[in-house]
Design a protein around this motif. Structure first.
Motif, short mmCIF file in Angstrom:
data_model
loop_
_atom_site.label_atom_id
_atom_site.label_comp_id
_atom_site.label_asym_id
_atom_site.label_seq_id
_atom_site.Cartn_x
_atom_site.Cartn_y
_atom_site.Cartn_z
N ARG A 297 -7.46 0.29 -43.99
CA ARG A 297 -8.86 0.25 -44.43
C ARG A 297 -9.61 -0.93 -43.80
NH1 ARG A 297 -10.84 3.24 -48.64
NH2 ARG A 297 -9.37 4.64 -49.66
N GLY A 298 -8.94 -2.07 -43.71
CA GLY A 298 -9.58 -3.23 -43.10
C GLY A 298 -9.91 -3.01 -41.64
N MET A 299 -9.00 -2.40 -40.90
CA MET A 299 -9.25 -2.16 -39.48
C MET A 299 -10.33 -1.10 -39.29
SD MET A 299 -5.36 -2.36 -37.98
CE MET A 299 -5.92 -2.21 -36.29
N ARG A 300 -10.35 -0.06 -40.13
CA ARG A 300 -11.40 0.96 -40.00
C ARG A 300 -12.78 0.39 -40.31
NH1 ARG A 300 -8.11 4.79 -42.94
NH2 ARG A 300 -9.59 4.64 -44.66
N ALA A 301 -12.83 -0.57 -41.23
CA ALA A 301 -14.12 -1.17 -41.60
C ALA A 301 -14.55 -2.28 -40.65
CB ALA A 301 -14.06 -1.71 -43.03
N GLY A 302 -13.70 -2.61 -39.66
CA GLY A 302 -14.05 -3.65 -38.71
C GLY A 302 -13.85 -5.06 -39.23
N ARG A 303 -13.02 -5.21 -40.27
CA ARG A 303 -12.75 -6.55 -40.80
C ARG A 303 -11.71 -7.25 -39.93
NH1 ARG A 303 -17.30 -6.00 -43.46
NH2 ARG A 303 -17.14 -4.89 -45.45
N LYS A 304 -11.69 -8.56 -40.01
CA LYS A 304 -10.67 -9.34 -39.32
C LYS A 304 -9.43 -9.40 -40.22
CE LYS A 304 -9.67 -13.81 -37.19
NZ LYS A 304 -10.16 -15.17 -36.91
N VAL A 305 -8.35 -8.76 -39.79
CA VAL A 305 -7.11 -8.70 -40.56
C VAL A 305 -6.07 -9.55 -39.84
CG1 VAL A 305 -5.31 -7.22 -41.50
CG2 VAL A 305 -7.67 -6.40 -41.40
N VAL A 306 -5.53 -10.55 -40.53
CA VAL A 306 -4.55 -11.47 -39.95
C VAL A 306 -3.25 -11.35 -40.74
CG1 VAL A 306 -4.03 -13.84 -39.32
CG2 VAL A 306 -6.40 -13.04 -39.30
N LEU A 307 -2.15 -11.09 -40.03
CA LEU A 307 -0.83 -11.04 -40.66
C LEU A 307 -0.14 -12.38 -40.48
CD1 LEU A 307 0.41 -7.49 -39.56
CD2 LEU A 307 -0.60 -8.17 -41.72
N VAL A 308 0.24 -12.99 -41.58
CA VAL A 308 0.86 -14.32 -41.58
C VAL A 308 2.31 -14.18 -41.99
CG1 VAL A 308 0.79 -16.64 -42.55
CG2 VAL A 308 -1.34 -15.41 -42.12
N ARG A 309 3.20 -14.78 -41.22
CA ARG A 309 4.62 -14.73 -41.56
C ARG A 309 4.88 -15.47 -42.87
NH1 ARG A 309 5.13 -15.51 -35.92
NH2 ARG A 309 5.56 -17.73 -36.18
N PRO A 310 5.75 -14.92 -43.72
CA PRO A 310 5.93 -15.52 -45.05
C PRO A 310 6.76 -16.79 -45.08
CG PRO A 310 7.36 -13.61 -44.80
CD PRO A 310 6.50 -13.66 -43.56
N ALA A 311 7.36 -17.20 -43.96
CA ALA A 311 8.24 -18.36 -43.96
C ALA A 311 7.50 -19.61 -44.41
CB ALA A 311 8.82 -18.57 -42.57
N TYR A 312 8.05 -20.31 -45.40
CA TYR A 312 7.59 -21.60 -45.91
C TYR A 312 6.25 -21.55 -46.64
CZ TYR A 312 11.16 -23.11 -42.61
OH TYR A 312 12.32 -23.25 -41.91
N THR A 313 5.67 -20.37 -46.85
CA THR A 313 4.39 -20.33 -47.56
C THR A 313 4.55 -20.73 -49.03
OG1 THR A 313 4.72 -17.96 -47.95
CG2 THR A 313 3.38 -18.59 -46.05
N THR A 314 5.70 -20.44 -49.61
CA THR A 314 5.94 -20.81 -51.01
C THR A 314 6.26 -22.29 -51.14
OG1 THR A 314 6.81 -18.59 -51.39
CG2 THR A 314 7.25 -20.22 -53.07
N MET A 315 6.81 -22.91 -50.11
CA MET A 315 7.21 -24.31 -50.16
C MET A 315 6.11 -25.28 -49.73
SD MET A 315 10.94 -23.76 -48.40
CE MET A 315 11.25 -25.51 -48.32
N THR A 316 4.99 -24.76 -49.23
CA THR A 316 3.94 -25.61 -48.67
C THR A 316 2.80 -25.77 -49.66
OG1 THR A 316 4.50 -24.80 -46.46
CG2 THR A 316 2.39 -25.91 -46.70
N CYS A 317 2.26 -26.96 -49.73
CA CYS A 317 1.13 -27.25 -50.62
C CYS A 317 -0.17 -26.79 -49.95
CB CYS A 317 1.06 -28.74 -50.93
SG CYS A 317 -0.38 -29.22 -51.92
N SER A 318 -0.99 -26.07 -50.67
CA SER A 318 -2.25 -25.57 -50.11
C SER A 318 -3.31 -26.66 -50.04
CB SER A 318 -2.77 -24.40 -50.94
OG SER A 318 -3.00 -24.79 -52.27
N ARG A 319 -3.10 -27.79 -50.69
CA ARG A 319 -4.09 -28.87 -50.65
C ARG A 319 -3.81 -29.83 -49.49
NH1 ARG A 319 -5.46 -32.22 -55.98
NH2 ARG A 319 -6.73 -30.35 -56.29
N CYS A 320 -2.57 -30.33 -49.36
CA CYS A 320 -2.27 -31.31 -48.33
C CYS A 320 -1.29 -30.79 -47.28
CB CYS A 320 -1.69 -32.58 -48.95
SG CYS A 320 -0.07 -32.35 -49.72
N PHE A 321 -0.79 -29.58 -47.46
CA PHE A 321 0.14 -28.94 -46.53
C PHE A 321 1.47 -29.70 -46.41
CE2 PHE A 321 -2.35 -25.48 -45.31
CZ PHE A 321 -1.61 -24.68 -44.45
N ALA A 322 1.81 -30.51 -47.38
CA ALA A 322 3.15 -31.10 -47.41
C ALA A 322 4.15 -30.03 -47.82
CB ALA A 322 3.19 -32.28 -48.38
#
Length: 396
Positions: A297-322
């Motif tokens: 649906r995102g591609m048909r609507a012309g949206r920018k769709v970015v696939l991000v690998r899940p590695a370390y996303t749970t271990m990383t802080c979204s505020r300071c990226f530590a």
């Protein structure tokens, strides 16, 4: 702008038409299995060679001549495409045999192999099938695929061209993290996709029907009508839950696509969940189906769709990226950053990390950490500069 899509309709074949479609499927299945056998024997035949062999065999075999050459050619063309994709696409295996009792019928016809007249689908060899027209076709179909599901229902899927309506203007951004407790956790709780548990609600009824199937199963003999009825009832319950989950995914994906210009999605592979104790719940959540629906649906609507690998996303802080030194246990649902003291729900923090990675033009948290734009002091002192605009505006 135009797009190519499929329009699917229910068919109501009579007894004669159903027998003719089943016989056509068995001929196509025979050709598919013969092509697989040739490939396994070391003879890698291209589509042109397979077509030439089909013409020779039809000249000798009356059983194949009784079927449609269009459907048989399309079977070989589909096999050739599947074989090519197994060499060029990742995680695509070689084409395999289609067993008679387990493979569901699927027959395809090109434009010269079918007609639509007076609301009926006309196929070669005098097959005429009524179609339940739930909507109008936007253009003349170029091909049709006839399929039958596990309940014995027949469907016709037409390939048509249609005009793409202009997508609504949107300027929001969103990050999505997949899970089992909550199927999709986003940077904004407004767009979360909760776990509905449709199959869980009918688990008791489904278990009762499955026990009935096992009681009525006769080993080594033909099955009774009671066995077939119990098996059909169990299949109905499965399909009802799957349709409810599919509907929820489509409604949710439409809301997300209509409201956001950029969608950062965790490139999650749910296959490994089948080896864990949460396999049944993960299958009920249908993460893979929701992910595919959102991307399409995102591609048909012309949206920018970015696939991000899940590695370390749970271990990383979204505020300071530590990054935490130890991975979080599955039962640990709250993320606490030891560098800046930031505290947030585990999945919500991961969704914000995914969005921050996508906004910086990367596809993994490691790419951001290794970027040349980082200050020499490391991550602990660069919190504000790494916040995305969406996070700064109310931490969406």
């Amino acid at each position: 702008m135009e797009e190519t899509v499929r329009y699917t309709f229910r068919l109501r074949p009579g007894a004669l038409a159903e027998r003719a479609l089943t016989a056509e499927w068995h001929r196509c299945r025979f050709l598919w299995n013969e092509a697989v056998h040739q490939q396994k024997s070391g003879s890698r035949l291209a589509f042109g060679k397979l077509s030439k062999l089909l013409t020779e065999v039809r000249g000798r075999d009356a059983w194949l001549r009784d079927g449609s050459q269009v459907a048989q050619q399309q079977t070989l063309r589909t096999y050739a495409q599947a074989l090519e994709h197994s060499f060029t696409l990742k995680d695509r295996g070689r084409p395999t045999f289609k067993p008679r009792k387990k493979a569901l019928p699927s027959v395809e016809f090109t434009r010269r192999g079918f007609r639509i007249r007076n609301g009926r689908l006309l196929l070669p060899k005098g097959i005429s099938v009524p179609v339940v027209w739930s909507r109008e076709l936007p253009s003349d179909p170029t091909s049709v695929r006839i399929t039958r599901d596990a309940l014995g229902h027949w469907y016709a899927s037409f390939v048509v061209r249609r005009e793409v309506p202009p997508a609504a203007d949107a300027n929001g951004v969103i990050g999505i993290d997949w899970g089992v407790r909550c199927t999709a956790t986003t940077t904004s709780s407004e767009f979360d996709l909760p776990y509905r548990g449709h199959r869980k609600r009918c688990a008791a009824e489904l278990a009762r029907e499955q026990r009935k199937v096992m009681r009525r199963h006769r080993k080594g003999r033909s099955q009774s009508n009671g066995y077939q009825r119990a098996r059909r009832t169990a299949a109905k319950l499965h399909k009802k839950a799957a349709r409810q989950t599919q509907y929820d995914s489509r409604v949710w994906a439409k809301q997300v696509v209509d409201s956001h210009a950029m969608i950062a999605i965790e490139d999650f592979k749910p296959a490994f969940l089948s080896r864990l104790t949460m396999a049944r719940k993960a299958a009920d959540a249908a993460i893979g189906a929701a992910k595919r629906e959102l991307i399409e649906r995102g591609m048909r609507a012309g949206r920018k769709v970015v696939l991000v690998r899940p590695a370390y996303t749970t271990m990383t802080c979204s505020r300071c990226f530590a990054r935490a030194k130890q991975p979080l246990e599955l039962a640990q649902r709250t993320f606490r950053c030891t560098a800046c003291g930031y505290t947030e729900g585990r999945d919500r923090n991961a969704a914000r990390v995914i969005l921050a990675v996508a906004e910086r033009g990367h596809t993994s948290a490691d790419d951001v950490r290794q970027s040349d734009h980082l200050p020499s002091g490391g991550w602990s002192g660069c919190g504000p500069s790494l916040k995305s605009p969406a996070l700064r505006q109310g931490r969406r």
